[in-house]
Design an enzyme around this catalytic site. Structure first.
Site, PDB file in Angstrom:
ATOM      1  N   TYR A 132       0.975  -1.306  -0.080  1.00  0.00           N
ATOM      2  CA  TYR A 132      -0.299  -0.251   0.081  1.00  0.00           C
ATOM      3  C   TYR A 132       0.957   1.321   0.002  1.00  0.00           C
ATOM      4  O   TYR A 132       0.545   2.466  -0.281  1.00  0.00           O
ATOM      5  CB  TYR A 132      -0.784  -0.383   0.714  1.00  0.00           C
ATOM      6  CG  TYR A 132      -1.604  -1.686   1.278  1.00  0.00           C
ATOM      7  CD1 TYR A 132      -2.882  -0.789   0.020  1.00  0.00           C
ATOM      8  CD2 TYR A 132      -1.776  -2.371   1.773  1.00  0.00           C
ATOM      9  CE1 TYR A 132      -4.415  -1.867  -0.416  1.00  0.00           C
ATOM     10  CE2 TYR A 132      -2.566  -3.257   1.011  1.00  0.00           C
ATOM     11  CZ  TYR A 132      -3.730  -3.024   0.193  1.00  0.00           C
ATOM     12  OH  TYR A 132      -4.885  -3.909   0.224  1.00  0.00           O
ATOM     13  N   ARG A 150       1.106   2.120  -3.728  1.00  0.00           N
ATOM     14  CA  ARG A 150       0.580   2.044  -4.065  1.00  0.00           C
ATOM     15  C   ARG A 150       0.067   4.085  -3.741  1.00  0.00           C
ATOM     16  O   ARG A 150      -0.653   4.673  -4.590  1.00  0.00           O
ATOM     17  CB  ARG A 150      -1.255   1.304  -3.077  1.00  0.00           C
ATOM     18  CG  ARG A 150      -1.135   0.303  -3.687  1.00  0.00           C
ATOM     19  CD  ARG A 150      -1.378  -0.544  -5.215  1.00  0.00           C
ATOM     20  NE  ARG A 150      -0.389  -0.176  -6.393  1.00  0.00           N
ATOM     21  CZ  ARG A 150       0.693  -0.393  -6.728  1.00  0.00           C
ATOM     22  NH1 ARG A 150       1.019  -1.241  -5.103  1.00  0.00           N
ATOM     23  NH2 ARG A 150       1.535  -0.212  -7.607  1.00  0.00           N
ATOM     24  N   GLN A 160     -15.787   2.398  -5.256  1.00  0.00           N
ATOM     25  CA  GLN A 160     -14.983   1.648  -4.484  1.00  0.00           C
ATOM     26  C   GLN A 160     -13.866   1.916  -4.437  1.00  0.00           C
ATOM     27  O   GLN A 160     -12.682   1.001  -4.111  1.00  0.00           O
ATOM     28  CB  GLN A 160     -15.063  -0.159  -5.635  1.00  0.00           C
ATOM     29  CG  GLN A 160     -17.157  -0.212  -5.408  1.00  0.00           C
ATOM     30  CD  GLN A 160     -17.138  -1.007  -6.666  1.00  0.00           C
ATOM     31  OE1 GLN A 160     -16.658  -2.310  -6.609  1.00  0.00           O
ATOM     32  NE2 GLN A 160     -17.482  -0.470  -7.603  1.00  0.00           N
ATOM     33  N   ASN A 161     -13.650   2.828  -5.017  1.00  0.00           N
ATOM     34  CA  ASN A 161     -11.308   2.852  -5.494  1.00  0.00           C
ATOM     35  C   ASN A 161     -10.707   3.458  -4.294  1.00  0.00           C
ATOM     36  O   ASN A 161     -12.041   4.166  -3.554  1.00  0.00           O
ATOM     37  CB  ASN A 161     -11.759   4.116  -6.545  1.00  0.00           C
ATOM     38  CG  ASN A 161     -12.055   3.351  -7.925  1.00  0.00           C
ATOM     39  OD1 ASN A 161     -12.105   2.318  -8.073  1.00  0.00           O
ATOM     40  ND2 ASN A 161     -12.051   4.260  -8.957  1.00  0.00           N
ATOM     41  N   HIS A 216     -14.719   1.136   0.098  1.00  0.00           N
ATOM     42  CA  HIS A 216     -13.515   0.021   0.324  1.00  0.00           C
ATOM     43  C   HIS A 216     -12.666   0.645   1.325  1.00  0.00           C
ATOM     44  O   HIS A 216     -11.045   0.291   0.767  1.00  0.00           O
ATOM     45  CB  HIS A 216     -13.080  -0.103  -0.972  1.00  0.00           C
ATOM     46  CG  HIS A 216     -13.699  -1.116  -1.115  1.00  0.00           C
ATOM     47  ND1 HIS A 216     -13.933  -1.737  -2.823  1.00  0.00           N
ATOM     48  CD2 HIS A 216     -15.394  -1.836  -1.015  1.00  0.00           C
ATOM     49  CE1 HIS A 216     -15.159  -2.385  -2.973  1.00  0.00           C
ATOM     50  NE2 HIS A 216     -16.125  -2.776  -1.458  1.00  0.00           N
ATOM     51  N   GLY A 251     -17.487   1.823 -15.007  1.00  0.00           N
ATOM     52  CA  GLY A 251     -16.160   1.261 -14.415  1.00  0.00           C
ATOM     53  C   GLY A 251     -16.099  -0.091 -13.754  1.00  0.00           C
ATOM     54  O   GLY A 251     -14.811   0.435 -12.503  1.00  0.00           O
ATOM     55  N   THR A 252     -17.273  -0.782 -13.806  1.00  0.00           N
ATOM     56  CA  THR A 252     -16.457  -1.723 -12.491  1.00  0.00           C
ATOM     57  C   THR A 252     -17.661  -2.936 -13.175  1.00  0.00           C
ATOM     58  O   THR A 252     -18.130  -2.439 -13.869  1.00  0.00           O
ATOM     59  CB  THR A 252     -17.754  -1.593 -11.297  1.00  0.00           C
ATOM     60  OG1 THR A 252     -17.991  -2.052 -10.170  1.00  0.00           O
ATOM     61  CG2 THR A 252     -18.849  -0.925 -11.143  1.00  0.00           C
ATOM     62  N   SER A 253     -16.696  -4.101 -12.497  1.00  0.00           N
ATOM     63  CA  SER A 253     -17.053  -5.080 -13.147  1.00  0.00           C
ATOM     64  C   SER A 253     -18.572  -5.845 -13.026  1.00  0.00           C
ATOM     65  O   SER A 253     -19.212  -6.594 -12.520  1.00  0.00           O
ATOM     66  CB  SER A 253     -15.644  -6.093 -12.946  1.00  0.00           C
ATOM     67  OG  SER A 253     -15.685  -6.714 -11.100  1.00  0.00           O
TER      68      SER A 253
END
Ligand code: APR
Length: 233
Positions: free
Chosen positions: A57, A60, A90-91, A108, A174-176
């Site tokens: 992280y 990141r 969610q990012n 998240h 842009g999310t699955s």
């Protein structure tokens, strides 16, 4: 005439940040930036090897200084001129914040925050600084990334569901839509709510009322939709 601004809920996933240079998760074989997800994004991984998790992280977080918001993030900020816009993301990156959007709920967690590993309510802004072994909260426990890992509760999911229930327009970008509970948020949208899904790999959504699919990248599809909505109002 009407004086109430229409409420637009925006649900974003990794795809909105792809054109800024941040990799999505499921486009990379179960690895996340070359690390197995169970090593770096689960409570078990943290117990086994906290050094590795912190290093991951920290990388990141450092990457945030090398990327900038793209045309999709900035278009969502423009939408605030005529709509009451709430982003639910969610990012864990901070690109919505840096594009100037004012209402952002992170489902998240967020890379630029650390939290206590014994008391979830102790959350600290750390910007782009690294977390090291031995960095502790005010109760003396090791700091961990403020990230929701697989197998952990999503504390903001109820708040998000209440927001979606009140939406006039829902835009999913842009999310699955495979990770729950976030993926289930769509089900809370009212029937009358107009819905848009912008994703080059969007699945068919024929069962969802009032749904428009835009098989486009976020960087082109989002500004297009935002301009259309601004012109309507
Ligand atoms: N524009 C729009 N969408 C894109 C683009 C782009 N330029 N590039 C890729 N996509 C889409 C892909 O088609 C895919 O549907 O983005 C989606 C990315 O999906 P995932 O990698 O599964 O990311 P996401 O849905 O955000 O994952 C959800 O899973 O790993 C966990 O907690 C993590 O928040 C994350 C959650």
């Amino acid at each position: 005439m009407g004086c109430r601004m229409k409420k637009v809920i925006i649900l974003t996933g990794a795809g909105i940040s792809a054109e800024s240079g941040i990799k999505t998760f499921r486009d990379s074989d179960g690895l996340w930036e070359n690390y197995p997800i169970e090593d770096v994004a689960t409570p078990e991984g943290w117990r086994r090897n906290p050094e590795l998790v912190l290093k991951f992280y920290n990388e990141r977080r450092k990457q945030l200084s090398e990327v900038v918001p793209n045309d999709a993030h900035t278009a969502l900020q423009r939408l605030e001129a005529r709509y009451d816009v709430q982003i639910i993301t969610q990012n864990v990156d901070n690109l919505h914040e840096r594009a100037g959007s004012s209402k952002i709920l992170h489902l998240h967690g967020l890379l630029t925050q650390a939290r206590s590993s014994v008391d979830d309510s102790l959350v600290y802004d750390i910007g782009e600084k690294a977390i090291a072994m031995g960095d502790v909260c005010e109760k003396g426990s090791q700091l961990r990334p403020h990230i929701v890992w697989f197998g952990e509760m999503v504390p903001n999911i109820e708040i998000a569901a209440r927001m979606v229930e009140k939406s006039d327009i829902l835009v999913i970008i842009g999310t699955s839509l495979v990770v729950y509970p976030a993926a289930g948020l769509l089900n809370y949208a009212p029937k009358y709510c107009r819905k848009f899904l912008i994703d080059p790999n969007a699945p068919a959504m024929s069962h969802v009322p009032q749904m428009t699919i835009m098989k486009e990248k976020a960087g082109t599809g989002v500004p297009k939709l935002v301009d259309k909505l601004l012109n309507e109002n």
